[in-house]
Scaffold this active site. Structure first.
Site: not given
Ligand code: IPE
Ligand code: IPE
Ligand code: MG
Length: 224
Positions: A19-20, A22-23, A32, A66-67, A188
């Site tokens: 995770d993370g 995007g941030r 992103r 959910e993505n 998650s």
């Molecule tokens: C969890 O990350 C899913 C993956 C890493 C693929 P998300 O960013 O989608 O999860 P939430 O929305 O914070 O629960």
């Molecule tokens: C995890 O990073 C990758 C996927 C869920 C595909 P995010 O895209 O959720 O990044 P943040 O959480 O928004 O920083």
């Molecule tokens: Mg995320």
């Protein structure tokens, strides 16, 4: 900190919620998508590092059920990165890594994995099937609650072993260590059944910055 080389020789199952991305990108003033690109590269590094440690199974959350609500352009970019990941055959073979996948089976009604990613998954599994080292399982179009509902529906009776046998991959051992990056302390909808007794390691480190040193810090939780 315990050196992984000296730690128990038991082969561990490590699961990562990557995770993370995007941030990480936002902090750098980047789109992103740049975060996802960096995240895929980080994963390649973690696969190499894990294969050299006492990790027998590495299961990573690539894309959740959910993505799919994310913007189409971001999804397109992530799909391309999965094709790239599954295309790293020379590297995977050099590290004796066998590719595996879990997610909603391609031929089932709610499944959403596009054909191009299906082909890349099938090809990578076939091209690495003789490898005997670490098993890299990518969870794509994966959601644990959907997996459990399906398994319970298909199980011949309601025992733990009968339900276990109907999971997407019943050969996956229980998760020893569940890692989530980027400061969120939630699981998650990832491997809820398989991680019932896992140690959980949350870190503020963003996934694109997660490498061998961070993996060692996480492994210290289960290697003592
Ligand atoms: C969890 O990350 C899913 C993956 C890493 C693929 P998300 O960013 O989608 O999860 P939430 O929305 O914070 O629960
Ligand atoms: C995890 O990073 C990758 C996927 C869920 C595909 P995010 O895209 O959720 O990044 P943040 O959480 O928004 O920083
Ligand atoms: Mg995320």
């Amino acid at each position: 900190m315990t050196s992984p080389a000296r730690a128990s020789s038991r082969r561990l199952h490590v699961a990562c919620i990557m995770d993370g991305n995007g941030r990480w990108a936002k902090r750098r003033g980047l789109p992103r998508t740049a975060g996802h690109t960096a995240g895929e590269e980080a994963l390649a590094g973690v696969v190499r590092a894990a294969a050299q440690r006492n990790v027998g199974w590495l299961t990573v959350f690539g894309f959740s059920t959910e993505n799919w609500v994310r913007p189409p352009s971001e999804i397109r970019h992530i799909l391309g990165l999965h094709r790239k990941l599954f295309g790293r055959i020379d590297e995977l073979n050099a590290n004796n890594v066998r590719v595996n996948w879990i997610g909603r089976p391609f031929d089932e009604p709610y499944a959403r994995t596009p054909k191009s990613v299906q082909r890349a998954i099938v090809q990578a599994i076939d091209d690495t099937k003789h490898n005997t080292g670490m098993v890299l399982t990518v969870a794509f179009d994966y959601g644990s609650r959907a997996e459990i509902v399906r398994a319970v529906t298909r199980a011949h009776h309601t025992s733990i072993s009968a339900i276990n046998a109907e999971l997407y991959d019943p050969t996956l051992p229980p998760v020893d260590l569940l890692v989530r990056t980027s400061g969120e302390s939630r699981v998650s909808n990832f491997l809820l059944w398989q991680a019932a007794n896992a140690r959980v390691y949350f870190t503020d480190c963003s996934w694109p910055d997660f490498g061998a040193a961070q993996l060692d810090d996480a492994l210290a939780l289960v290697s003592t």
